[in-house]
Design an enzyme around this catalytic site. Structure first.
Site, short mmCIF file in Angstrom:
data_model
loop_
_atom_site.label_atom_id
_atom_site.label_comp_id
_atom_site.label_asym_id
_atom_site.label_seq_id
_atom_site.Cartn_x
_atom_site.Cartn_y
_atom_site.Cartn_z
N ARG A 1 2.97 27.66 42.26
CA ARG A 1 2.37 28.52 43.50
C ARG A 1 3.36 29.62 43.76
O ARG A 1 4.41 29.56 44.11
CB ARG A 1 2.81 27.41 44.80
CG ARG A 1 2.29 27.75 46.02
CD ARG A 1 2.14 26.55 47.08
NE ARG A 1 3.55 26.70 47.72
CZ ARG A 1 4.00 25.75 48.60
NH1 ARG A 1 3.37 24.54 48.75
NH2 ARG A 1 5.15 25.73 48.91
N SER B 1 -6.22 19.91 48.87
CA SER B 1 -5.42 19.52 50.01
C SER B 1 -6.34 18.92 50.97
O SER B 1 -7.07 19.71 51.65
CB SER B 1 -4.42 20.47 50.61
OG SER B 1 -3.69 20.97 49.57
N LYS C 1 6.59 24.18 53.93
CA LYS C 1 5.54 24.72 54.64
C LYS C 1 5.48 24.92 56.07
O LYS C 1 5.96 23.42 56.52
CB LYS C 1 4.23 24.18 53.88
CG LYS C 1 3.88 24.32 52.55
CD LYS C 1 2.71 23.53 52.00
CE LYS C 1 1.55 24.73 52.31
NZ LYS C 1 0.35 24.36 51.61
#
Lengths: 213, 213
Positions: free
Chosen positions: A44, A113, A142
């Site tokens: 990521r 997700s 996050k």
């Protein structure tokens, strides 16, 4: 890949995060985690140029391919195609799943997700191969996420889908078994491995927990 | 497309920049510029999520396709594939050209920004369809660029390549003819059109200059 083969491949799922590396290189941390028993790696990157992202993806791919550990690219179909990644992970602000499916070779799996029960319900009619249940617990990694699902939420997701479930967010060795018992097929982790003093040992501890259930 | 057909298509080349829109929508500014005579549009987005970038690209594509005006996507092969763009523009920190070529359908053209004579020499052995000579003049829009080529630099590039050349950086109606006479096939502009009080009129003025030479 069948659901159950994919579920096994996703069992201990490392999500990379440059910010959490504590001065180690991404490659070093990933290889330590792999030696400890990680079964899948997601790259990521939100800050890199496309050129650097592709170079990083190719470097990880070259290391993981001989070990038969799938590399999953977050968000970027172009990078996934460039490095022949085995999988892609899409969030709610990434490319729509149907469109991504049409651009990827059929053997590349797609994770998606889910942040609400509506997302889970919708997933039944989408070409997705696993769901990322995100976040299970509150997490500092996050900050742009919805209310955590919690173990109850995870159980509710489990009850309405047969897709492999990867739980992410705030998972560590202290709650990993609870998450698996609540119905997760895989545990995804950023800081519990990337920021561990010994990423190999951290992965090994988690892998032992996963294998014992 | 032949060199000369592509060169014509690139003649008056709008590069979008959300920052320069002075409160207008991108679609409105683009359509005004198209009515004024723009022959090609490049969508450049560095801040949007993939989902929003794809949505924007599809919206522009739907408007441009019936007008036979090519849409070029900056950097992102995934977005270009998603919206069936006619072209892709790559800079030195984007995906390597050979790799991009291998991921794109053969009819999608590739532009490549050259910042040094070495880049121009290298382009002879790369699968590129036009060169972006960047920047021709100093410009406030891009601050991360090399020394401007100037008109002399542009002439030197023209002398060693047969590829269509699109000049970008600091071009306006006052210097456009000089740039074309120095060997550019196309003029690319951001602020001279996007930030003009009347983008349609700005494009029309520039198109008249292009057509008169």
């Amino acid at each position: 890949m069948t659901h159950s083969a994919l579920a096994s491949a996703l069992r201990l799922y490392l999500v990379t995060d440059q910010v959490s590396l504590l001065g180690h290189t991404l490659t070093d941390v990933m290889m330590a985690a792999v030696q400890g028993g990680v079964t899948c790696v997601q790259l990521r990157e939100k800050q890199l140029t496309t050129r650097d992202f592709v170079a990083q993806a190719m470097a990880l791919s070259a290391l993981l391919r001989p070990l038969h550990i799938p590399l999953v690219i977050n968000d970027r179909i172009d990078v996934a195609l460039a490095c022949n990644a085995q999988g892609v992970h899409l969030g709610q602000s990434d490319m729509p799943v149907e469109l991504a499916r049409s651009l990827l070779p059929p053997e590349v799996f797609i994770g998606w997700s889910v942040e609400t029960m509506d997302d889970v319900t919708r997933s039944a009619s989408l070409p997705v191969d696993y769901l990322g249940v995100s976040p299970v617990f509150a997490t500092p990694t996050k900050t742009d996420t919805h209310t955590p699902w919690g173990l109850d939420g995870l159980r509710r997701v489990r009850a309405i889908t047969a897709l492999p479930l990867v739980a992410i967010g705030g998972i560590h060795s202290g709650n990993a078994l609870d998450v698996l018992r609540a119905g997760a097929d895989g545990l995804a982790m950023v800081s519990a491995i990337c920021s561990a003093p010994d990423p190999r040992l951290a992965a090994q501890t988690l892998r032992t927990l996963c294998d014992g259930i």
